[in-house]
Design a protein around this motif. Structure first.
Motif, PDB file in Angstrom:
ATOM      1  N   ARG A  61     -23.749 -10.732  27.088  1.00 52.23           N
ATOM      2  CA  ARG A  61     -23.537 -10.202  25.740  1.00 52.23           C
ATOM      3  C   ARG A  61     -22.411 -10.961  25.035  1.00 52.23           C
ATOM      4  N   VAL A  62     -22.539 -11.025  23.734  1.00 60.70           N
ATOM      5  CA  VAL A  62     -21.485 -11.594  22.899  1.00 60.70           C
ATOM      6  C   VAL A  62     -20.544 -10.456  22.531  1.00 60.70           C
ATOM      7  N   HIS A  68     -12.600 -15.707  17.613  1.00 62.00           N
ATOM      8  CA  HIS A  68     -13.972 -16.075  17.941  1.00 62.00           C
ATOM      9  C   HIS A  68     -14.472 -15.227  19.115  1.00 62.00           C
ATOM     10  N   PRO A  69     -15.775 -14.966  19.182  1.00 59.21           N
ATOM     11  CA  PRO A  69     -16.291 -14.062  20.208  1.00 59.21           C
ATOM     12  C   PRO A  69     -16.240 -14.658  21.611  1.00 59.21           C
ATOM     13  N   VAL A  70     -16.327 -13.756  22.576  1.00 59.34           N
ATOM     14  CA  VAL A  70     -16.349 -14.097  23.992  1.00 59.34           C
ATOM     15  C   VAL A  70     -17.726 -13.721  24.541  1.00 59.34           C
ATOM     16  N   ILE A 155     -17.083 -15.449  32.051  1.00 61.35           N
ATOM     17  CA  ILE A 155     -16.414 -15.211  30.777  1.00 61.35           C
ATOM     18  C   ILE A 155     -16.242 -16.566  30.109  1.00 61.35           C
ATOM     19  N   ILE A 156     -16.839 -16.699  28.938  1.00 58.36           N
ATOM     20  CA  ILE A 156     -16.839 -17.970  28.209  1.00 58.36           C
ATOM     21  C   ILE A 156     -16.236 -17.706  26.839  1.00 58.36           C
ATOM     22  N   GLU A 157     -15.081 -18.298  26.592  1.00 59.42           N
ATOM     23  CA  GLU A 157     -14.353 -18.003  25.354  1.00 59.42           C
ATOM     24  C   GLU A 157     -14.548 -19.088  24.305  1.00 59.42           C
ATOM     25  N   SER A 166      -6.814 -14.723  21.540  1.00 60.52           N
ATOM     26  CA  SER A 166      -7.503 -13.450  21.737  1.00 60.52           C
ATOM     27  C   SER A 166      -7.753 -13.125  23.205  1.00 60.52           C
ATOM     28  N   LEU A 167      -7.708 -14.124  24.071  1.00 58.69           N
ATOM     29  CA  LEU A 167      -8.154 -13.897  25.445  1.00 58.69           C
ATOM     30  C   LEU A 167      -7.257 -12.962  26.246  1.00 58.69           C
TER      31      LEU A 167
END
Length: 474
Positions: A61-62, A68-70, A155-157, A166-167
């Motif tokens: 899931r995004v 920016h989304p993860v 987990i891909i940021e 944000s991470l």
């Protein structure tokens, strides 16, 4: 398991060109995280990855963040060893565009001057190509066996190239979900050389400080006040000179209190790497190492703390000449940390050292520019030993344990927030031009990187045995 790995490797070799086309599709997405003009592209990259992982059976899931989304994904396996894989889909800006030999976002596969097949595009090495080696390894396992040999979370940021603001908050909020893994895996580093794989187990931490020395309340004429007035440039120069001893050691009291020595086995392995210190310095026009005289250059880069002056300013620095005694002088100073060094303790010791050097009539203002601890993974342990063995099998020569003089903040966050150690296994090469025009990734690095991850995942799945009791180092 060995025959199963062989079957997966054989299937991968048949499908590698299809995987290359998938990589090209991802490379075409202009996911530049630092430029607001590419916000939609970053979302597109995240959506592309989530959809690809869903086709492999992941619950992918995004997830939104303040930036920016993860992408977060979990494989359906419910038992066995559990790994958390990290990568980033964002890329650096392409400037200066005029130096690119082709469109940065239209990947080109060509042969370079050395006869190597390379993939040229922004993100080819950092980090889309590296990331896809792991995803394609998962695809090969799923295609042949219908399942992965271990539980895999990812987990891909999308903000690594813009500081990753944000991470940390995202990891803290989802610590229970993401910290359930046994080990973290990162593929954003390089091999020791073109044919020698490595696992990085040491990353130096960082303390960044800025100091501003103020003496008089205004700039002064050097003819009218020279000798009589304290010069902050002189004060700053003396403070900076006091930071290192003649033998290259940092001279701040207590600086080395929490610095551990590397093991004899690791020192012996590094000695056998064939590192040419003269050539390393010669490439940048230098010849004499400046660090601690009783340490090898590799040890000073990977396993010893440093103190560097990153910038200095004070007085008139424009064209021509101005005979002025400035009121202020400043410097930016960074410390690279190792082992158990506490960033707050180092910062406090530095400030106390500076304050002790201040003469009368002078004041100092400190500005904190952040800090992070060093990361060290023990050079023994089941996961490290198995990764070393799997990499050695693929490349036909012993994989090595190395360090990195730089800092990768996410690895520290994994330790701090998720209590996870990290194995950094990358397949980039030193000449990949990351962050520069004509960034590239060798096709061999891509292909054998996938094969390496197939072997690593298979090795991590096996039950413990007597072979796991020894150290990862020979």
């Amino acid at each position: 398991m060995a025959s199963q790995i062989d079957s997966v490797l054989a299937r991968l070799d048949e499908d590698v060109e299809a995987g290359l086309e998938r990589l090209k599709a991802l490379l075409r997405i202009r996911s530049i995280s630092t430029d607001p003009a590419f916000v939609d592209d970053c979302r597109q990259a995240a959506s592309w990855l989530a959809e690809e992982l869903q086709t492999l059976g992941f619950d992918a899931r995004v997830r939104p963040t303040p930036g920016h989304p993860v992408v977060v994904a979990h494989s359906p396996e419910q038992s066995g060893p559990h790994v958390l894989f990290y990568a980033h889909y964002d890329v650096q800006p392409v400037d200066p565009l005029a130096l690119w030999q082709s469109d940065p976002f239209e990947p080109v596969v060509r042969t370079d001057a050395n006869g190597r097949t390379i993939i040229v595009a922004r993100g080819a090495s950092d980090d889309k190509g590296q990331m896809m080696t792991f995803i394609e390894a998962c695809r090969a396992w799923k295609t042949v066996t219908g399942r992965l040999p271990v539980r895999v979370s990812m987990i891909i940021e999308g903000e690594e190239e813009s500081g990753g603001p944000s991470l940390p908050g995202f990891l803290a909020e989802h610590a229970a979900e993401l910290g359930a893994a046994d080990i973290a895996l990162v593929c954003d580093t390089r091999m020791w050389d073109a044919q020698t794989p490595s696992v990085i187990t040491m990353l130096r931490g960082l303390v960044a400080e800025e100091i501003e020395i103020t003496c008089a309340g205004m700039d002064l004429h050097s003819g009218s006040y020279g000798n009589a007035a304290r010069n902050p440039n002189q004060v700053l120069a003396e403070i900076i000179a006091s930071l290192r001893a003649p033998d290259g050691r940092v001279a701040i009291p207590g600086f080395y209190d929490d610095v551990d020595e590397i093991s004899p086995g690791l020192r012996a392995q590094w000695s056998g790497l064939g590192f040419d210190a003269a050539a390393f310095l010669g490439k940048v026009g230098l010849s004499v190492p400046a660090g601690e005289r009783d340490r090898s250059v590799l040890e000073t880069l990977w396993a010893r703390p440093s103190c560097e002056i990153n910038g200095m300013s004070g007085g008139y620095t424009g064209e021509g000449f101005k005979t002025v005694i400035p009121a202020k002088a400043s410097a930016k100073i960074s410390f690279r940390l190792v082992s158990r060094m506490d960033p707050d303790k180092v910062r406090k010791a530095f400030r106390q050292h500076v304050e002790r050097q201040l003469p009368p009539d002078c004041t100092v203002r400190f500005t904190d520019h952040g800090g992070s601890p060093a990361i060290t993974v023990a050079d023994s342990g089941l996961e490290l030993g198995r990764a070393i063995g799997a990499l050695s099998d693929e490349w036909g020569k012993p994989a090595v344990i190395t360090g990195s003089g730089g800092s990768i903040p996410v690895v520290g966050e994994f330790k701090r927030l998720l209590a996870l150690d990290t194995l950094l296994i990358g397949f980039a090469r030193i000449d990949n031009n990351i962050h520069s025009p004509n960034e590239k990734y060798d096709f061999e690095s891509y292909h054998r990187g996938i094969r390496s991850w197939i072997r690593v995942l298979g090795a991590l799945s096996s039950p413990p045995s007597d072979a796991d009791s020894g150290p990862a180092l020979p």
